[in-house]
Design an enzyme around this catalytic site. Structure first.
Site, short mmCIF file in Angstrom:
data_model
loop_
_atom_site.label_atom_id
_atom_site.label_comp_id
_atom_site.label_asym_id
_atom_site.label_seq_id
_atom_site.Cartn_x
_atom_site.Cartn_y
_atom_site.Cartn_z
N GLU A 5 9.72 -8.37 0.81
CA GLU A 5 10.88 -8.05 -0.02
C GLU A 5 11.76 -9.24 -0.34
O GLU A 5 12.99 -9.20 -0.13
CB GLU A 5 11.68 -6.90 0.60
CG GLU A 5 10.82 -5.66 0.75
CD GLU A 5 11.59 -4.36 0.90
OE1 GLU A 5 12.83 -4.40 0.98
OE2 GLU A 5 10.95 -3.31 0.94
N TYR A 18 10.73 3.59 -1.72
CA TYR A 18 11.17 4.73 -0.91
C TYR A 18 11.60 5.89 -1.78
O TYR A 18 12.77 6.28 -1.78
CB TYR A 18 12.27 4.28 0.04
CG TYR A 18 11.71 3.43 1.16
CD1 TYR A 18 11.31 4.00 2.35
CD2 TYR A 18 11.52 2.07 0.99
CE1 TYR A 18 10.75 3.24 3.36
CE2 TYR A 18 10.96 1.29 1.99
CZ TYR A 18 10.58 1.88 3.18
OH TYR A 18 10.01 1.13 4.18
N ASP A 33 16.07 -5.61 8.35
CA ASP A 33 16.33 -4.33 9.01
C ASP A 33 15.64 -4.21 10.38
O ASP A 33 15.00 -3.22 10.67
CB ASP A 33 15.83 -3.23 8.06
CG ASP A 33 16.14 -1.83 8.56
OD1 ASP A 33 17.21 -1.62 9.15
OD2 ASP A 33 15.28 -0.95 8.36
N GLU A 83 4.98 0.01 1.66
CA GLU A 83 5.91 0.80 2.47
C GLU A 83 6.31 2.04 1.71
O GLU A 83 6.60 1.98 0.51
CB GLU A 83 7.20 0.01 2.77
CG GLU A 83 7.00 -1.17 3.69
CD GLU A 83 8.31 -1.91 4.00
OE1 GLU A 83 9.40 -1.37 3.78
OE2 GLU A 83 8.21 -3.07 4.47
C1 GCB Z 1 12.23 -1.97 3.64
C2 GCB Z 1 11.98 -3.14 4.52
C3 GCB Z 1 11.87 -2.75 5.98
C4 GCB Z 1 12.93 -1.69 6.30
C5 GCB Z 1 12.68 -0.48 5.44
C6 GCB Z 1 13.72 0.61 5.68
O1 GCB Z 1 12.03 -2.02 2.45
O2 GCB Z 1 10.86 -3.89 4.15
O3 GCB Z 1 12.06 -3.88 6.76
O4 GCB Z 1 12.95 -1.36 7.64
O5 GCB Z 1 12.74 -0.84 4.10
O6 GCB Z 1 13.49 1.50 6.48
O7 GCB Z 1 14.79 0.53 5.08
#
Ligand code: GCB
Length: 683
Positions: free
Chosen positions: A470, A523, A220, A559
């Site tokens: 990841e 997330y 990403d 994250e």
């Molecule tokens: C993740 C990734 C990261 C992305 C992020 C996102 O899990 O490690 O590279 O930018 O999510 O914002 O989706």
């Protein structure tokens, strides 16, 4: 494109074959290949000390404006076949100016350059002083070129290197003309396939009036390319200090420090004459006072003892964080002739970890920081001292004590900056979204760790190695792949723990058992249950406990976050608004505080420090907006909230001072009397 110079094996041919293989009998072939993956030796890199001037060394920069052309995407090897390197690029094509260091993608207004797939070419002229011709070696060093580089000097190939974000160099003593003009030509290839680190895919897609070569990748962030970091020419004596490895420890309640050094010598006198060489060492403190000195043993290694040592402490954990000494290494012959001098900053600290904690200098550490990116407008991933300095100032302003170099190694200059400021680094190799495990991938993944450790092993700021972000760790092939990579990493450096940012749920993950510290990315309130602020805290707590129960190791969150459009305000909080990011963070803070009561939860990392560019997609509005700072490094509302938390943690855990502007004056109604219950009489 992943050219084999000489053999001219066309990358697309390899790619076309792999496409076929992945098709009809793809799974079976993949399965069979995966079964025979073996743990091969990795050729160790050599040299690559950061270029520094000394009494015996000179450094010249080749940064500036270079000439630039792109190849025809459908004919990426043409420049090699037609020997574009044998003369000025301007003789073959119209050149445009291109800054070095910088990504080339966003410099022009031309989308065919921004989105170019395959090879591009750079050249420039330079002089080498006549004085360099005598009794010394000349080296050419690139801080990084993404992804693959081929370099010629005056038409002769001098070096090639595959892997972005890591330095490479070559001796060019016999390739340069002294006191005369020289030409350097670089071909850079940005194409990513299934055996590159990171992986990508290339395909041919029908477009208006023809066929387009299309690069896709699952990670990403934008696949910026070009000569990303500085290019240097430097000299060393004929017999020279080629490698320095420094480690340290502390004893007597951190009052006595030890610095252990190991030197490798390169050049004609090395090997057979090593035993006749000597390293004399001085260790100076910040005031330049010599606090220890010594002479190496026959193996060019030794130890220095420092009384009343000032250990290297993280930011906010001590009144004088990031304390660095300077080690000065003098290479002498047995008859006392000084051959070479190299200086290096060192921090004296210890790292220890067990099943429940992670300690620095014997003190438990709670990490509070970010996943970042090297990313900014116009420059892309190009080294930029203004940006680097601004980022360091913002990290300190917000009270962070750590960041992860997600998802690739950052510049050497940023590592030096972190050393000086006491910012702890989880140092990550470029393996991201690792998938479709195969032998070539394993070899390169290990090589990326070898190059990274070789480059960064002397930085006190580096507290952990992250071997991937990841990775797809569900398939059984992930088990042996990560076992090999983790063990390889430990064998190269046993002084730091190994981690990886894992997103596969613990029930199906097959890699975390090979790590020393578990790091999970999740997330809640964004990819899981978007818009549901009441579905965050419990999920975070439960998942962290599950990881810990399964592996009995320290756990941190690598994250969490929410995309947020700066200036979008919606009340009640609604996804993409500043209010939503604020509340989502607050729900996570609550979870982290519950988890902090369990000793094994050792850190929280926000995704992301700043907004950054991604490939074009329907889920990204001008890029990824999960930054707490904008791409231009200005705070969103959440930056202020996070600052309050990070300093509150610093105060609680490390007794740091709070900045005066942390809480703005609102009213004097906070005094004890006025905070009392409303009197009935007032009603
Ligand atoms: C993740 C990734 C990261 C992305 C992020 C996102 O899990 O490690 O590279 O930018 O999510 O914002 O989706």
């Amino acid at each position: 494109m992943r050219l084999k110079i000489g053999l001219e094996c066309h990358r697309f041919e390899i790619y076309a074959f792999s496409l076929l293989a992945m098709g009809v009998v793809g799974y079976l072939i993949h399965f069979a290949i995966a079964l025979v993956i073996v743990n091969k030796e990795v050729t160790p890199t050599r040299g690559m000390l950061y270029p520094r001037e000394s009494e015996t060394r000179e450094v010249r920069s080749l940064d500036g404006l270079w000439n630039f052309v792109t190849s025809d995407e459908a004919n990426p090897t043409q420049g090699v076949r037609d020997k574009w390197f044998s003369d000025d690029l301007s003789k073959v094509k119209d050149v445009i100016p291109m800054p070095v260091p910088a990504s080339y993608n966003d410099i022009t207004t031309d989308n065919t350059i921004r989105d170019h797939v395959g090879t591009v070419w750079y050249d420039r002229k330079f002089f080498v002083p006549k004085s360099w011709a005598k009794d010394q070696r000349v080296w050419l060093r690139f801080g990084s070129v993404h992804y693959e580089a081929f370099v010629w000097i005056n038409g002769e190939m001098v070096v090639k290197h595959e892997m972005g974000h890591l330095p490479f160099e070559a001796e060019v003593t016999n390739f340069v003309k002294y006191g005369e003009e020289n030409r350097i030509t670089v071909m850079c290839d940005n194409a990513l396939i299934q055996t590159t680190v990171p992986q990508g895919k290339i395909s041919e897609v029908k477009k208006d009036g023809g066929v387009a070569i299309v690069q896709t990748y699952t990670f990403d962030f934008f696949n910026y390319a070009g000569i990303h970091r500085s290019v240097h020419l430097y000299t060393t004596p004929k017999t020279f200090i080629e490698e320095v490895e420094v480690t340290s420890d502390l004893e007597d309640s951190n009052s006595v420090g030890h610095v252990y050094y190991k030197v490798k010598v390169g050049g004609t006198a090395s090997n057979e004459a090593d035993s006749n060489l000597q390293i004399r060492v001085k260790l100076r403190n910040k005031e330049s006072v010599t606090v220890a000195n010594g002479t190496s043993d026959g193996d060019l290694k030794g130890a220095l003892e420092v009384k009343n040592v000032k250990p290297w402490w993280p930011y906010l954990m001590h009144a004088e964080p990031g304390y660095l000494y300077q080690i000065e290494l003098f290479l002498h012959t047995a008859d006392n002739t000084l051959l070479d001098v190299y200086r290096l900053k060192v921090g004296i600290r210890t790292l220890t970890w067990n099943n429940t904690s992670f300690l620095i200098n014997g003190q438990p550490v709670y990490l509070r920081g970010f996943g970042k990116h090297e990313d900014s407008d116009i420059r892309g991933k190009g080294l930029d001292f203004a940006l680097l300095t601004r980022d360091m100032n913002l990290l300190k302003w917000i009270g962070a004590n750590a960041y992860r170099t997600s998802h690739y190694p950052y510049s050497e200059e940023s590592m030096q900056f972190a050393d000086e400021n006491g910012i702890m680094i989880i140092d990550e190799c470029p393996s991201v979204d690792t998938d479709n495990y195969n032998q070539a991938l394993l070899d390169k993944h290990k090589s990326s760790m070898e190059q990274l450790i070789h480059r960064d092993r002397n930085h006190p700021s580096v507290i952990m190695w992250s071997i991937a972000n990841e990775p797809r760790t569900g398939p059984f092939q992930a088990d042996s792949h990560f076992q090999f990579v983790a063990n390889f990493t430990r064998a190269l450096d046993g002084t730091r723990p190994v981690t990886a940012a894992i997103a596969v749920p613990s029930a199906s993950d097959k890699a975390a058992k090979h790590l020393d510290i578990i790091c999970f990315n999740r997330y809640n309130g964004w990819y899981s249950n978007p818009g549901k602020l009441d579905m965050i805290t419990t999920h975070v707590v439960e998942e962290a406990i599950t990881w810990n129960k399964k592996h009995n190791k320290p756990v941190m969150i690598g994250e969490y976050g929410a995309d947020t459009i700066e200036g979008l305000h919606l009340l009640p909080a609604y996804i993409w608004s500043e209010e939503y990011q604020n509340e989502l963070f607050s729900k996570h803070f609550k979870a982290f505080d519950i988890l902090r009561k369990k000793e094994w939860f050792i850190g929280e990392f926000v995704w992301n420090f700043a907004d950054f560019k991604t490939a074009q997609s329907i889920t990204r509005v001008g890029g990824n907006k999960k930054g707490v700072f904008t791409r231009n490094r200005q705070p969103k509302a959440t930056a202020h909230l996070l600052r309050k938390r990070y300093f509150a943690l610093g105060r609680e855990l490390d007794r740091c001072d709070l900045p005066e502007d942390l809480f703005l004056y609102i009213t004097d109604a906070t005094s004890t009397e006025s905070r009392g219950k409303r009197e009935t009489a007032d009603l």
